[in-house]
Design an enzyme around this catalytic site. Sequence first.
Site, PDB file in Angstrom:
ATOM      1  N   VAL A 100       3.220   3.739  -7.263  1.00  0.00           N
ATOM      2  CA  VAL A 100       1.685   3.885  -6.608  1.00  0.00           C
ATOM      3  C   VAL A 100       1.968   3.566  -5.042  1.00  0.00           C
ATOM      4  O   VAL A 100       0.626   3.507  -4.234  1.00  0.00           O
ATOM      5  CB  VAL A 100       0.867   2.080  -7.277  1.00  0.00           C
ATOM      6  CG1 VAL A 100       0.400   2.450  -8.461  1.00  0.00           C
ATOM      7  CG2 VAL A 100       1.498   1.162  -7.160  1.00  0.00           C
ATOM      8  N   TYR A 101       2.854   3.372  -4.304  1.00  0.00           N
ATOM      9  CA  TYR A 101       2.390   3.244  -2.895  1.00  0.00           C
ATOM     10  C   TYR A 101       2.412   4.226  -2.939  1.00  0.00           C
ATOM     11  O   TYR A 101       3.430   5.870  -2.937  1.00  0.00           O
ATOM     12  CB  TYR A 101       4.294   2.627  -2.778  1.00  0.00           C
ATOM     13  CG  TYR A 101       4.926   1.825  -3.026  1.00  0.00           C
ATOM     14  CD1 TYR A 101       3.457   0.385  -3.757  1.00  0.00           C
ATOM     15  CD2 TYR A 101       5.713   1.234  -2.361  1.00  0.00           C
ATOM     16  CE1 TYR A 101       4.512  -0.931  -4.184  1.00  0.00           C
ATOM     17  CE2 TYR A 101       6.514  -0.471  -3.365  1.00  0.00           C
ATOM     18  CZ  TYR A 101       5.384  -0.837  -3.366  1.00  0.00           C
ATOM     19  OH  TYR A 101       5.633  -2.219  -4.110  1.00  0.00           O
ATOM     20  N   SER A 102       1.636   4.325  -1.428  1.00  0.00           N
ATOM     21  CA  SER A 102       0.682   5.121  -0.533  1.00  0.00           C
ATOM     22  C   SER A 102       0.702   7.313  -1.660  1.00  0.00           C
ATOM     23  O   SER A 102       1.021   8.148  -1.576  1.00  0.00           O
ATOM     24  CB  SER A 102       1.613   6.438   0.072  1.00  0.00           C
ATOM     25  OG  SER A 102       2.002   5.017   1.133  1.00  0.00           O
ATOM     26  N   HIS A 103       0.317   6.801  -3.061  1.00  0.00           N
ATOM     27  CA  HIS A 103      -0.700   7.386  -3.990  1.00  0.00           C
ATOM     28  C   HIS A 103       1.001   8.148  -4.541  1.00  0.00           C
ATOM     29  O   HIS A 103       0.330   9.422  -4.468  1.00  0.00           O
ATOM     30  CB  HIS A 103      -1.417   8.432  -3.454  1.00  0.00           C
ATOM     31  CG  HIS A 103      -2.498   7.550  -3.293  1.00  0.00           C
ATOM     32  ND1 HIS A 103      -3.874   6.741  -3.960  1.00  0.00           N
ATOM     33  CD2 HIS A 103      -2.771   6.874  -2.135  1.00  0.00           C
ATOM     34  CE1 HIS A 103      -4.265   5.977  -3.840  1.00  0.00           C
ATOM     35  NE2 HIS A 103      -4.411   6.176  -1.936  1.00  0.00           N
ATOM     36  N   GLY A 104       2.186   7.412  -4.785  1.00  0.00           N
ATOM     37  CA  GLY A 104       3.148   8.429  -4.818  1.00  0.00           C
ATOM     38  C   GLY A 104       3.757   9.142  -3.592  1.00  0.00           C
ATOM     39  O   GLY A 104       5.181   9.569  -4.111  1.00  0.00           O
TER      40      GLY A 104
END
Length: 320
Positions: free
Chosen positions: A60-64
């Site tokens: 999920v970091y920066s939406h992938g």
Amino acid sequence: MEYTKLGTSEIEISKLSVGCMSFGVPSEDFHQWTLNYQDSAVMVRKALDLGINFFDTANVYSHGTSEEFLGRAIRENIARDKVVIATKVYFNEGKLSKQGILNSVEDSLKRLGTDYIDLYIIHRFDYDTPIEETMETLDSLVKAGKVRALGASAMYGYQFMNMQFAAEKNGWTKFISMQNHYNLLYREDEREMIPICQQYGVSLTPYSPLAAGRLSRPEWKTDSKRSQTDKVAVSKYDSTQEQDMQIVKRVAELAETYHVSMSQIAVAWLWAKGVASPIIGATKPKYFDDIANAFQIKLSEEDISYLEECYLPHKIVGAL
């Protein structure tokens, strides 16, 4: 650089890990202070030059896009088998259900551009999925060769113990690392989680080792973009600012005494407490250079007591 084994495995990790939450496309609904690909690649190259081989990201970091940036930077700079890549599962559709895990691991493998993940970490405890379903599914990933080892992150000690017991009882793969919230300003896991990890030979790889920068400078906040916009860090630390500033001042005093940075003192304390590899998130190469010099510091028992004696119990932050 110094190295250690990850838990009871033969996986060798550097005693510093790169936290890749700093990498990825900035967004209003995640983080506004993350690095673009070119700057992320600079950070990866600096880490590799220092001998760091352990990189931690999440689906999920920066939406992938953190996974995408990390995978690309690794491919462009070093052979895949020379690094240890950790990523996570939980904040996705289905959380830690069988289908949630199976879908998420495939998505992470694709974004990372690799056919295996060295350390697959459950990001939180899933109250909606039976423990046995989660542990059996994670075990299947290890058996399939898609994952080399398993780790867990912020949760309560009894939850971690129950998951380890379920794996042990059924002959499934157990966790070998715990990415918990642990630093001089937050030590609640010393009560139960850390003793449990010691019992199982589980490596500690804590996140936020510098308390979102609050252990790296004499003042509580700065004018940096992260300091001004990181609402998560505010929720973690600002409610106890008054009492915790006493600890920050002691870190600053010891740093002056030893002629080193405050960050080095904070990390040296973690190693003295048995931490395997604190996860360092940074946005400038000079910060990695600074932290790498912490290996030269050996805190005395008096130093450790001095740093710890002002600590007061905190509300739980991290476990849901």
